[in-house]
Design an enzyme around this catalytic site. Structure first.
Site, PDB file in Angstrom:
ATOM      1  N   HIS A 159       0.820  -1.211   0.000  1.00  0.00           N
ATOM      2  CA  HIS A 159       0.000   0.000   0.000  1.00  0.00           C
ATOM      3  C   HIS A 159       0.854   1.260   0.000  1.00  0.00           C
ATOM      4  CE1 HIS A 159       0.796   0.709   4.322  1.00  0.00           C
ATOM      5  NE2 HIS A 159       0.731  -0.608   4.414  1.00  0.00           N
ATOM      6  N   ASP A 160       0.391   2.252  -0.762  1.00  0.00           N
ATOM      7  CA  ASP A 160       0.983   3.596  -0.802  1.00  0.00           C
ATOM      8  C   ASP A 160       2.371   3.631  -1.427  1.00  0.00           C
ATOM      9  OD1 ASP A 160      -1.229   4.963   0.739  1.00  0.00           O
ATOM     10  OD2 ASP A 160      -0.559   3.549   2.258  1.00  0.00           O
ATOM     11  N   GLY A 188       4.930  -1.246   2.611  1.00  0.00           N
ATOM     12  CA  GLY A 188       4.141  -0.046   2.389  1.00  0.00           C
ATOM     13  C   GLY A 188       4.989   1.213   2.304  1.00  0.00           C
TER      14      GLY A 188
END
Length: 262
Positions: free
Chosen positions: A122-123, A140
């Site tokens: 994520h991100d 992440g």
């Protein structure tokens, strides 16, 4: 040119499907998915969430794109996964959407190769023409610059920055930022030099490579404080774009330490 959708595929009516898209057997495409022109889903691909895939990208069987991030802080916020054009996403690759704490977007550039079992957390922000070999893993919030190459079974810690044109050796655990053009390797990765093979393959001038090598020696093998060494390199070779890339990377310090020579 209409899309070609196999009868066994499940495509939500809300999905936006571009011209010439091919959706193979047993694929599942969610309601907020956008597939650009000429995207190909070979078979058994699962795409959900607010996921956009750019023109000409090919996704191989059992890839999972745009599902909820593996983050206990995620509470169902409408975050996104944006994948660029002409990528090759091989079998069993996973790419997750972003989170509220990371800007709400996971972003992948154009022209990348993501080999079997790669994970983009994520991100993450992944640049253009990046190669992640088999089972390479990004935690992440990782940032990967253009033309970087990550070897098989390598793993990058959360919030680490990988500079453009860097090379990460196979089976390396990367816990700290890697300078542009750097070569790192090791179970706890250390800076082993410059990615000279990558520079030569991409047509960098000999003069620029020589300037990079001199700057590298001064920055990481010289005496005195790092700040003084950076100032000296800036004065001597800051006008060389490749050297300036490293200096800019060092100036824009992230939350992680810097990978150093052993």
């Amino acid at each position: 040119m209409s899309a070609n959708i196999h009868p066994s595929a499940i495509v939500d009516p809300g999905a936006r499907i571009g011209a010439g898209v091919e959706i193979g057997p047993f694929c599942v495409v969610g309601p907020h998915v956008v597939l650009g022109d000429y995207v190909r889903l070979i078979s058994h691909v699962a795409i959900d969430g607010r996921t956009t895939i750019g023109e000409g990208t090919i996704v191989y069987p059992f890839a999972s794109l745009g599902h909820a991030p593996q983050d206990l802080k995620y509470k169902g916020e409408p975050s996104e996964l944006i994948i660029g054009r002409h990528n090759r996403i091989r079998e069993n690759v996973t790419m997750n959407t972003g989170t509220e704490g990371g800007g709400m977007v996971t972003r992948v550039g154009d022209g990348g190769l993501f080999m079997v079992g790669v994970h983009v957390g994520h991100d993450c922000i992944v640049g253009n023409n990046v190669i992640l070999a088999n089972n390479a893993t990004l935690g992440g919030h990782v940032v990967v610059g253009d033309h970087a190459v990550l070897g098989g079974l390598s793993a990058v810690h959360q919030f680490v920055r990988i500079g453009a044109h860097a090379m990460i050796g196979g089976m390396s655990g990367v816990e700290a930022d890697v300078i542009p053009y750097g070569l790192v390797k090791g179970d706890r990765a250390f800076l082993a030099g410059l990615n000279l093979v990558g520079l030569q393959r991409r047509g960098f001038a000999k003069e620029d490579i020589h300037a990079l090598r001199a700057a590298f020696r001064q920055l990481f093998e010289g005496e005195g404080k790092m700040a003084d060494r950076i100032a000296a390199v800036t004065a001597e070779a800051g006008g060389v774009q490749a050297v300036a890339d490293i200096l800019s990377f060092l100036a824009d310090r992230g939350s992680r330490a810097l990978t150093q020579p052993r």
